[in-house]
Design a protein around this motif. Structure first.
Motif, mmCIF file in Angstrom:
data_model
loop_
_atom_site.group_PDB
_atom_site.id
_atom_site.type_symbol
_atom_site.label_atom_id
_atom_site.label_comp_id
_atom_site.label_asym_id
_atom_site.label_seq_id
_atom_site.Cartn_x
_atom_site.Cartn_y
_atom_site.Cartn_z
ATOM 1 N N THR A 195 82.547 -49.639 -15.514
ATOM 2 C CA THR A 195 83.822 -49.970 -16.149
ATOM 3 C C THR A 195 84.892 -50.244 -15.091
ATOM 4 O O THR A 195 85.633 -51.229 -15.174
ATOM 5 C CB THR A 195 84.274 -48.828 -17.076
ATOM 6 N N ALA A 196 84.931 -49.392 -14.080
ATOM 7 C CA ALA A 196 85.939 -49.543 -13.024
ATOM 8 C C ALA A 196 85.729 -50.823 -12.222
ATOM 9 O O ALA A 196 86.692 -51.466 -11.791
ATOM 10 C CB ALA A 196 85.905 -48.327 -12.098
ATOM 11 N N SER A 197 84.475 -51.219 -12.023
ATOM 12 C CA SER A 197 84.179 -52.413 -11.221
ATOM 13 C C SER A 197 84.401 -53.701 -11.998
ATOM 14 O O SER A 197 84.408 -54.794 -11.415
ATOM 15 C CB SER A 197 82.730 -52.372 -10.723
ATOM 16 N N GLY A 198 84.533 -53.603 -13.324
ATOM 17 C CA GLY A 198 84.754 -54.793 -14.136
ATOM 18 C C GLY A 198 83.495 -55.443 -14.653
ATOM 19 O O GLY A 198 83.553 -56.467 -15.332
ATOM 20 N N SER A 199 82.325 -54.858 -14.355
ATOM 21 C CA SER A 199 81.087 -55.435 -14.867
ATOM 22 C C SER A 199 80.860 -55.057 -16.326
ATOM 23 O O SER A 199 80.137 -55.739 -17.052
ATOM 24 C CB SER A 199 79.892 -54.986 -14.022
ATOM 25 N N LEU A 200 81.491 -53.966 -16.764
ATOM 26 C CA LEU A 200 81.423 -53.532 -18.154
ATOM 27 C C LEU A 200 82.830 -53.694 -18.729
ATOM 28 O O LEU A 200 83.727 -52.901 -18.457
ATOM 29 C CB LEU A 200 80.950 -52.073 -18.216
ATOM 30 N N ARG A 201 83.017 -54.762 -19.512
ATOM 31 C CA ARG A 201 84.375 -55.205 -19.823
ATOM 32 C C ARG A 201 84.815 -54.970 -21.256
ATOM 33 O O ARG A 201 86.014 -54.992 -21.537
ATOM 34 C CB ARG A 201 84.491 -56.709 -19.510
ATOM 35 N N THR A 202 83.873 -54.788 -22.188
ATOM 36 C CA THR A 202 84.242 -54.699 -23.597
ATOM 37 C C THR A 202 83.695 -53.424 -24.223
ATOM 38 O O THR A 202 82.628 -52.938 -23.846
ATOM 39 C CB THR A 202 83.723 -55.917 -24.376
ATOM 40 N N GLU A 203 84.404 -52.924 -25.211
ATOM 41 C CA GLU A 203 84.043 -51.652 -25.839
ATOM 42 C C GLU A 203 82.674 -51.686 -26.532
ATOM 43 O O GLU A 203 81.906 -50.722 -26.408
ATOM 44 C CB GLU A 203 85.134 -51.249 -26.840
ATOM 45 N N PRO A 204 82.301 -52.759 -27.254
ATOM 46 C CA PRO A 204 80.977 -52.764 -27.884
ATOM 47 C C PRO A 204 79.829 -52.628 -26.889
ATOM 48 O O PRO A 204 78.848 -51.917 -27.141
ATOM 49 C CB PRO A 204 80.932 -54.117 -28.608
ATOM 50 N N TRP A 205 79.958 -53.286 -25.733
ATOM 51 C CA TRP A 205 78.887 -53.184 -24.742
ATOM 52 C C TRP A 205 78.944 -51.860 -23.994
ATOM 53 O O TRP A 205 77.924 -51.344 -23.546
ATOM 54 C CB TRP A 205 78.941 -54.370 -23.774
ATOM 55 N N LYS A 206 80.115 -51.279 -23.895
ATOM 56 C CA LYS A 206 80.225 -49.943 -23.312
ATOM 57 C C LYS A 206 79.478 -48.936 -24.182
ATOM 58 O O LYS A 206 78.724 -48.086 -23.677
ATOM 59 C CB LYS A 206 81.690 -49.548 -23.156
ATOM 60 N N ARG A 207 79.657 -49.036 -25.486
ATOM 61 C CA ARG A 207 78.934 -48.140 -26.397
ATOM 62 C C ARG A 207 77.426 -48.376 -26.311
ATOM 63 O O ARG A 207 76.638 -47.431 -26.375
ATOM 64 C CB ARG A 207 79.423 -48.339 -27.832
ATOM 65 N N ALA A 208 77.021 -49.646 -26.173
ATOM 66 C CA ALA A 208 75.593 -49.951 -26.042
ATOM 67 C C ALA A 208 75.023 -49.329 -24.777
ATOM 68 O O ALA A 208 73.930 -48.735 -24.793
ATOM 69 C CB ALA A 208 75.382 -51.465 -26.036
ATOM 70 N N ALA A 209 75.755 -49.437 -23.667
ATOM 71 C CA ALA A 209 75.294 -48.853 -22.407
ATOM 72 C C ALA A 209 75.207 -47.333 -22.509
ATOM 73 O O ALA A 209 74.281 -46.710 -21.966
ATOM 74 C CB ALA A 209 76.236 -49.257 -21.270
ATOM 75 N N GLU A 210 76.162 -46.727 -23.216
ATOM 76 C CA GLU A 210 76.161 -45.278 -23.381
ATOM 77 C C GLU A 210 74.963 -44.796 -24.197
ATOM 78 O O GLU A 210 74.497 -43.667 -24.038
ATOM 79 C CB GLU A 210 77.458 -44.833 -24.065
ATOM 80 N N ALA A 211 74.424 -45.682 -25.042
ATOM 81 C CA ALA A 211 73.322 -45.304 -25.939
ATOM 82 C C ALA A 211 71.953 -45.375 -25.278
ATOM 83 O O ALA A 211 70.955 -44.956 -25.882
ATOM 84 C CB ALA A 211 73.346 -46.206 -27.169
ATOM 85 N N VAL A 212 71.886 -45.904 -24.056
ATOM 86 C CA VAL A 212 70.580 -46.139 -23.423
ATOM 87 C C VAL A 212 70.454 -45.339 -22.127
ATOM 88 O O VAL A 212 71.073 -45.683 -21.111
ATOM 89 C CB VAL A 212 70.368 -47.642 -23.136
ATOM 90 N N PRO A 213 69.655 -44.265 -22.129
ATOM 91 C CA PRO A 213 69.421 -43.480 -20.909
ATOM 92 C C PRO A 213 68.428 -44.202 -19.986
ATOM 93 O O PRO A 213 67.257 -44.351 -20.325
ATOM 94 C CB PRO A 213 68.844 -42.166 -21.437
ATOM 95 N N ARG A 214 68.880 -44.657 -18.833
ATOM 96 C CA ARG A 214 68.033 -45.489 -17.969
ATOM 97 C C ARG A 214 66.805 -44.745 -17.464
ATOM 98 O O ARG A 214 65.754 -45.358 -17.257
ATOM 99 C CB ARG A 214 68.856 -46.007 -16.781
ATOM 100 N N HIS A 215 66.898 -43.431 -17.285
ATOM 101 C CA HIS A 215 65.750 -42.708 -16.710
ATOM 102 C C HIS A 215 64.512 -42.773 -17.612
ATOM 103 O O HIS A 215 63.384 -42.666 -17.140
ATOM 104 C CB HIS A 215 66.117 -41.245 -16.411
ATOM 105 N N GLU A 216 64.722 -42.988 -18.922
ATOM 106 C CA GLU A 216 63.575 -43.091 -19.826
ATOM 107 C C GLU A 216 62.731 -44.327 -19.523
ATOM 108 O O GLU A 216 61.551 -44.374 -19.885
ATOM 109 C CB GLU A 216 64.046 -43.123 -21.280
#
Length: 372
Positions: A16-37
């Motif tokens: 979010t700080a770097s600007g690669s994650l710019r919109t709230e819908p995609w922020k929620r999508a990223a929050e829903a996916v644990p990368r370690h899985e």
């Protein structure tokens, strides 16, 4: 908060700080996916200072595994087409063939795809399944179809997606052919690079739909392109900038060079365009347009470095080297490769050396062209 939840939060905040994650819908999508899985099979780390490049496995729950999963880095997950981290004790010196893309790039690409709620998306290159999961979290699994070339990679992605309760349509096959059974799509997104945009993707995308893909070549310079599909079956659109690079789709990888031609023959002359243009990302992209079938290698001859381009289609070649502060070129074959490079670079310079963001890709039934 568990360790992985804390690391996940740090990654979201960083993107979010770097600007690669710019919109709230995609922020929620990223929050829903644990990368370690999607990295339970481990990954490979580049061994610092190794020449040629060596890779060491980092296995699940091993030292640095969880931290690595949530680093904003590309992580190699397969080497030489079949080898995974569990297969190796020590180091391996072979070429990576599959990876988990940098999370910030995954999110940037999904945002650049400009989807609408309910958009039907075809993803080319399932990989670990992380990008697929992000798309499902935003659009719903019923709207996501993903195709993977490698059967074993596809099977691991399906298992990982199932672990977090996501069941999109997964297909194993040649992604360059798309998946006609699910067409037409509103969007196509590719997590592999291509030299030319496949006609099947355009055929399977509705008019007005978008295709997001990295376009590059055998000299290793590439850029993300967003193409709009038109009513007449053509597609066009700009390069987006940022120096995006993906492994080329396996069917478009360069052929083995085999036995080298006799590089001591041919016509030799001085040139004002030296091999240093091959070391700059943008000028190398322009060179690639001039000689799209050329591969590059570097040789040490007579205590000097020689840069060689060999055209795998025509057999033409050129050799560049510095001598007494001057650049020299020697070339032979049916086509004068470096003459073509000089001509193309000359037109680019005459136009004011436009940035890659000023280039446009056009794809028609006759083929693909890229112009500034």
């Amino acid at each position: 908060m568990s360790d992985h939840e804390q690391l996940h939060r740090q990654l979201i905040d960083s993107m979010t700080a770097s600007g690669s994650l710019r919109t709230e819908p995609w922020k929620r999508a990223a929050e829903a996916v644990p990368r370690h899985e999607f990295l339970r099979g481990g990954f490979f780390r580049l061994v610092p200072g190794s020449v040629p490049s060596a890779w060491a496995p980092v296995v699940e729950e091993g030292d640095g595994w969880l931290e690595g999963c949530y680093a904003d880095e590309s992580l190699v997950t397969q080497i030489a087409g079949t080898i995974v981290p569990a297969d190796i004790r020590g180091e391996i010196m072979r070429q990576p063939t599959s990876s988990s893309t940098v999370p910030s790039l995954v999110l940037r690409m999904w945002e650049d795809l400009q989807v609408d709620p309910g958009s039907k998306v075809l993803e080319i290159g399932t990989g670990t399944g992380y990008s697929t999961a992000v798309g499902c979290a935003r659009l719903g699994e019923e709207n996501v179809t993903s195709i993977e070339y490698d059967q074993e990679v596809a099977a691991r992605a399906q298992t990982a997606l199932g672990r977090i309760g996501m069941y999109p349509t997964l297909v194993t096959g040649d992604g360059l052919l798309g998946h006609g059974d699910g067409a037409p799509y509103d969007r196509v997104i590719a997590t592999c690079g291509v030299r030319t945009v496949p006609a099947k993707w355009i055929e399977q995308t509705r008019p007005g739909g978008l295709i997001l893909v990295t376009v590059g070549g055998w000299l290793g310079s590439s850029e993300l392109a967003r193409l709009t599909v038109h009513e007449d079956g053509t597609a066009s659109g700009p390069l987006l900038g940022g120096g995006v690079s993906f492994m080329l789709a396996r069917p478009q990888l360069p052929p083995p060079l085999g036995l080298l031609p006799d590089l001591s023959v041919g016509k030799e002359r001085e040139t004002v365009t030296g091999a240093d243009v091959l070391n700059n990302w943008t000028s190398r992209f322009v060179v690639q347009l001039a000689v799209p079938h050329a591969q590059r290698l570097t040789l040490q001859q007579d205590a000097r470095t020689e840069d060689v381009l060999i055209d795998t289609k025509s057999g033409s070649w050129c050799v560049l080297y510095e001598e007494a502060g001057r650049w020299m070129v020697r070339q032979d074959g049916p086509d004068a490769l470096w003459d073509a490079v000089e001509e193309h670079l000359g037109r680019w310079h005459a136009a004011g050396t436009p940035a890659l963001e000023e280039f446009t890709v056009h794809v028609t039934a006759e083929g693909q062209s890229i112009r500034w």
